[in-house]
Motif scaffolding. Structure first.
Motif, PDB file in Angstrom:
ATOM      1  N   ILE A   1      36.426 -47.771 -16.299  1.00 53.05           N
ATOM      2  CA  ILE A   1      36.141 -47.065 -17.547  1.00 53.05           C
ATOM      3  C   ILE A   1      37.396 -47.007 -18.418  1.00 53.05           C
ATOM      4  O   ILE A   1      37.356 -47.257 -19.630  1.00 53.05           O
ATOM      5  CB  ILE A   1      35.611 -45.646 -17.259  1.00 53.05           C
ATOM      6  CG1 ILE A   1      34.204 -45.711 -16.643  1.00 53.05           C
ATOM      7  CG2 ILE A   1      35.589 -44.803 -18.529  1.00 53.05           C
ATOM      8  CD1 ILE A   1      33.675 -44.370 -16.173  1.00 53.05           C
ATOM      9  N   ALA A   2      38.518 -46.692 -17.791  1.00 47.83           N
ATOM     10  CA  ALA A   2      39.774 -46.597 -18.532  1.00 47.83           C
ATOM     11  C   ALA A   2      40.173 -47.956 -19.104  1.00 47.83           C
ATOM     12  O   ALA A   2      40.617 -48.048 -20.255  1.00 47.83           O
ATOM     13  CB  ALA A   2      40.874 -46.072 -17.617  1.00 47.83           C
ATOM     14  N   TYR A   3      40.002 -49.003 -18.317  1.00 48.47           N
ATOM     15  CA  TYR A   3      40.369 -50.335 -18.806  1.00 48.47           C
ATOM     16  C   TYR A   3      39.497 -50.749 -19.991  1.00 48.47           C
ATOM     17  O   TYR A   3      39.991 -51.310 -20.971  1.00 48.47           O
ATOM     18  CB  TYR A   3      40.230 -51.371 -17.688  1.00 48.47           C
ATOM     19  CG  TYR A   3      40.542 -52.774 -18.168  1.00 48.47           C
ATOM     20  CD1 TYR A   3      41.853 -53.167 -18.384  1.00 48.47           C
ATOM     21  CD2 TYR A   3      39.527 -53.690 -18.422  1.00 48.47           C
ATOM     22  CE1 TYR A   3      42.159 -54.434 -18.851  1.00 48.47           C
ATOM     23  CE2 TYR A   3      39.814 -54.958 -18.887  1.00 48.47           C
ATOM     24  CZ  TYR A   3      41.130 -55.329 -19.096  1.00 48.47           C
ATOM     25  OH  TYR A   3      41.415 -56.593 -19.573  1.00 48.47           O
TER      26      TYR A   3
ATOM     27  N   ALA B   1      34.826 -42.526 -23.672  1.00 47.61           N
ATOM     28  CA  ALA B   1      34.963 -42.523 -22.217  1.00 47.61           C
ATOM     29  C   ALA B   1      36.430 -42.484 -21.812  1.00 47.61           C
ATOM     30  O   ALA B   1      36.815 -41.782 -20.863  1.00 47.61           O
ATOM     31  CB  ALA B   1      34.282 -43.756 -21.624  1.00 47.61           C
ATOM     32  N   LEU B   2      37.290 -43.233 -22.532  1.00 45.34           N
ATOM     33  CA  LEU B   2      38.731 -43.216 -22.241  1.00 45.34           C
ATOM     34  C   LEU B   2      39.302 -41.822 -22.467  1.00 45.34           C
ATOM     35  O   LEU B   2      40.149 -41.360 -21.688  1.00 45.34           O
ATOM     36  CB  LEU B   2      39.443 -44.238 -23.133  1.00 45.34           C
ATOM     37  CG  LEU B   2      40.973 -44.258 -23.069  1.00 45.34           C
ATOM     38  CD1 LEU B   2      41.446 -44.634 -21.670  1.00 45.34           C
ATOM     39  CD2 LEU B   2      41.545 -45.233 -24.106  1.00 45.34           C
ATOM     40  N   LYS B   3      38.843 -41.181 -23.516  1.00 47.09           N
ATOM     41  CA  LYS B   3      39.310 -39.826 -23.833  1.00 47.09           C
ATOM     42  C   LYS B   3      39.032 -38.870 -22.677  1.00 47.09           C
ATOM     43  O   LYS B   3      39.850 -37.987 -22.371  1.00 47.09           O
ATOM     44  CB  LYS B   3      38.608 -39.346 -25.107  1.00 47.09           C
ATOM     45  CG  LYS B   3      39.009 -37.967 -25.582  1.00 47.09           C
ATOM     46  CD  LYS B   3      38.288 -37.629 -26.878  1.00 47.09           C
ATOM     47  CE  LYS B   3      38.662 -36.248 -27.376  1.00 47.09           C
ATOM     48  NZ  LYS B   3      37.958 -35.907 -28.649  1.00 47.09           N
ATOM     49  N   LYS B   4      37.909 -39.062 -21.992  1.00 49.09           N
ATOM     50  CA  LYS B   4      37.515 -38.164 -20.898  1.00 49.09           C
ATOM     51  C   LYS B   4      38.321 -38.392 -19.633  1.00 49.09           C
ATOM     52  O   LYS B   4      38.540 -37.460 -18.851  1.00 49.09           O
ATOM     53  CB  LYS B   4      36.023 -38.325 -20.609  1.00 49.09           C
ATOM     54  CG  LYS B   4      35.114 -37.864 -21.740  1.00 49.09           C
ATOM     55  CD  LYS B   4      33.648 -38.094 -21.387  1.00 49.09           C
ATOM     56  CE  LYS B   4      32.730 -37.631 -22.510  1.00 49.09           C
ATOM     57  NZ  LYS B   4      31.292 -37.879 -22.193  1.00 49.09           N
ATOM     58  N   VAL B   5      38.777 -39.638 -19.410  1.00 50.75           N
ATOM     59  CA  VAL B   5      39.459 -39.951 -18.148  1.00 50.75           C
ATOM     60  C   VAL B   5      40.970 -40.138 -18.308  1.00 50.75           C
ATOM     61  O   VAL B   5      41.678 -40.319 -17.316  1.00 50.75           O
ATOM     62  CB  VAL B   5      38.860 -41.221 -17.498  1.00 50.75           C
ATOM     63  CG1 VAL B   5      37.373 -41.048 -17.273  1.00 50.75           C
ATOM     64  CG2 VAL B   5      39.137 -42.460 -18.344  1.00 50.75           C
TER      65      VAL B   5
ATOM     66  N   SER C   1      42.921 -42.530  -3.974  1.00 55.07           N
ATOM     67  CA  SER C   1      42.036 -41.430  -3.588  1.00 55.07           C
ATOM     68  C   SER C   1      41.770 -40.494  -4.765  1.00 55.07           C
ATOM     69  O   SER C   1      40.722 -39.850  -4.844  1.00 55.07           O
ATOM     70  CB  SER C   1      42.649 -40.649  -2.423  1.00 55.07           C
ATOM     71  OG  SER C   1      43.939 -40.168  -2.780  1.00 55.07           O
ATOM     72  N   ASP C   2      42.729 -40.413  -5.689  1.00 54.98           N
ATOM     73  CA  ASP C   2      42.569 -39.555  -6.861  1.00 54.98           C
ATOM     74  C   ASP C   2      42.009 -40.304  -8.074  1.00 54.98           C
ATOM     75  O   ASP C   2      41.673 -39.680  -9.084  1.00 54.98           O
ATOM     76  CB  ASP C   2      43.920 -38.936  -7.244  1.00 54.98           C
ATOM     77  CG  ASP C   2      44.476 -38.049  -6.150  1.00 54.98           C
ATOM     78  OD1 ASP C   2      43.675 -37.377  -5.473  1.00 54.98           O
ATOM     79  OD2 ASP C   2      45.713 -38.057  -5.968  1.00 54.98           O
ATOM     80  N   LEU C   3      41.959 -41.636  -7.956  1.00 57.34           N
ATOM     81  CA  LEU C   3      41.502 -42.441  -9.092  1.00 57.34           C
ATOM     82  C   LEU C   3      40.459 -43.447  -8.583  1.00 57.34           C
ATOM     83  O   LEU C   3      40.807 -44.558  -8.172  1.00 57.34           O
ATOM     84  CB  LEU C   3      42.685 -43.172  -9.733  1.00 57.34           C
ATOM     85  CG  LEU C   3      42.430 -43.849 -11.088  1.00 57.34           C
ATOM     86  CD1 LEU C   3      42.102 -42.800 -12.149  1.00 57.34           C
ATOM     87  CD2 LEU C   3      43.643 -44.664 -11.516  1.00 57.34           C
ATOM     88  N   PRO C   4      39.179 -43.076  -8.606  1.00 55.31           N
ATOM     89  CA  PRO C   4      38.122 -43.970  -8.117  1.00 55.31           C
ATOM     90  C   PRO C   4      38.056 -45.277  -8.908  1.00 55.31           C
ATOM     91  O   PRO C   4      38.512 -45.358 -10.049  1.00 55.31           O
ATOM     92  CB  PRO C   4      36.847 -43.146  -8.320  1.00 55.31           C
ATOM     93  CG  PRO C   4      37.300 -41.734  -8.454  1.00 55.31           C
ATOM     94  CD  PRO C   4      38.653 -41.805  -9.091  1.00 55.31           C
ATOM     95  N   LEU C   5      37.480 -46.286  -8.299  1.00 57.33           N
ATOM     96  CA  LEU C   5      37.363 -47.606  -8.917  1.00 57.33           C
ATOM     97  C   LEU C   5      36.604 -47.539 -10.239  1.00 57.33           C
ATOM     98  O   LEU C   5      36.975 -48.198 -11.220  1.00 57.33           O
ATOM     99  CB  LEU C   5      36.650 -48.570  -7.955  1.00 57.33           C
ATOM    100  CG  LEU C   5      36.482 -50.015  -8.425  1.00 57.33           C
ATOM    101  CD1 LEU C   5      37.832 -50.669  -8.645  1.00 57.33           C
ATOM    102  CD2 LEU C   5      35.673 -50.814  -7.412  1.00 57.33           C
ATOM    103  N   GLU C   6      35.554 -46.744 -10.279  1.00 61.09           N
ATOM    104  CA  GLU C   6      34.755 -46.628 -11.496  1.00 61.09           C
ATOM    105  C   GLU C   6      35.570 -46.054 -12.647  1.00 61.09           C
ATOM    106  O   GLU C   6      35.440 -46.488 -13.801  1.00 61.09           O
ATOM    107  CB  GLU C   6      33.525 -45.753 -11.242  1.00 61.09           C
ATOM    108  CG  GLU C   6      32.536 -45.697 -12.396  1.00 61.09           C
ATOM    109  CD  GLU C   6      31.922 -47.060 -12.705  1.00 61.09           C
ATOM    110  OE1 GLU C   6      31.530 -47.272 -13.866  1.00 61.09           O
ATOM    111  OE2 GLU C   6      31.839 -47.913 -11.796  1.00 61.09           O
TER     112      GLU C   6
END
Length: 216
Positions: free
Chosen positions: A76-78, A27-31, A67-72
């Motif tokens: 996921i990144a964290y 998931a981190l790889k995707k975001v 606006s470019d980085l949603p909470l979800e």
């Protein structure tokens, strides 16, 4: 192949995160491409703080939302950053070198700057302090801090006027402050001594096997 020459075959090495990439890292790889370096560094610092046992501030995720980085996406990144650092810290610096770590991260499509930030916390000067904090934060059973024992002799009971049977009375103090009292017969004490000696001998045999030796 020319006569008299040999081809060298490299032995495959398992990445520090395993042969199969964990879902969090996938998931981190995707975001990861949507994260600027400042945001990524904040995720790394918070991951280290949590590994040290510090609580996660309630507004941490919402504070990184744009606006470019949603909470979800932030969450996921964290989750991926925390899992990655957690997996890396399971290896000692002698078992996982910085070069191997960088090579493994290159397969996760992380930027050069992200790899540098992760390498600095995994192999930086704070490593020993974080290792110590991680060990202390792990759930564990209480350990023995003090043990006192004495031999008692039962002269008589309500059923028998004369017994004269020796027994071992012990008082065990644990590191959490609990005090345990127990009593055993001499035969049970001898059985305990035998089992402890047996366990210690088996541990020595295991330590002699090179595959189980722990490197500093």
């Amino acid at each position: 192949m020319a006569p008299g020459k040999y081809e060298s075959t490299a032995i495959d090495r398992q990445p520090f995160y395993g042969h199969k990439v964990p879902p969090n890292l996938t998931a981190l790889k995707k975001v990861s491409g949507r994260l600027d370096r400042g945001t990524f560094q904040k995720l790394v610092r918070m991951s280290i703080s949590q590994m040290e046992g510090k609580p996660l501030p309630p507004q941490f995720f919402s504070g990184l939302e744009t606006s470019d980085l949603p909470l979800e996406t932030v969450k996921i990144a964290y989750g991926g950053v925390f899992k990655l650092i957690q997996l890396a810290y399971r290896w000692s610096p002698t078992s996982l070198t910085k070069e191997q770590f960088v090579a493994d991260l290159s397969h996760l499509s992380l930027s050069k700057e992200m790899i540098e930030d992760l390498s600095s916390v995994v192999f930086g000067s704070r490593r020993s302090a974080i290792d110590e904090a991680v060990v202390k934060s792990k759930p564990r059973l209480p350990t023995v801090e003090d043990l006192k024992w004495k031999i008692d002799v039962t002269i008589s009971t309500t059923a028998l006027n004369r017994v004269l049977e020796p027994s071992i009375s012990a008082q065990m103090t644990l590191d959490n402050g609990d005090v345990k009292h127990f009593e055993m017969s001499v035969s049970k004490f001898q059985e305990l001594r035998y089992n402890v000696a047996l366990a210690l001998r088996e541990m020595e045999e295991l330590e002699k096997r090179s595959i189980l030796k722990i490197q500093d």
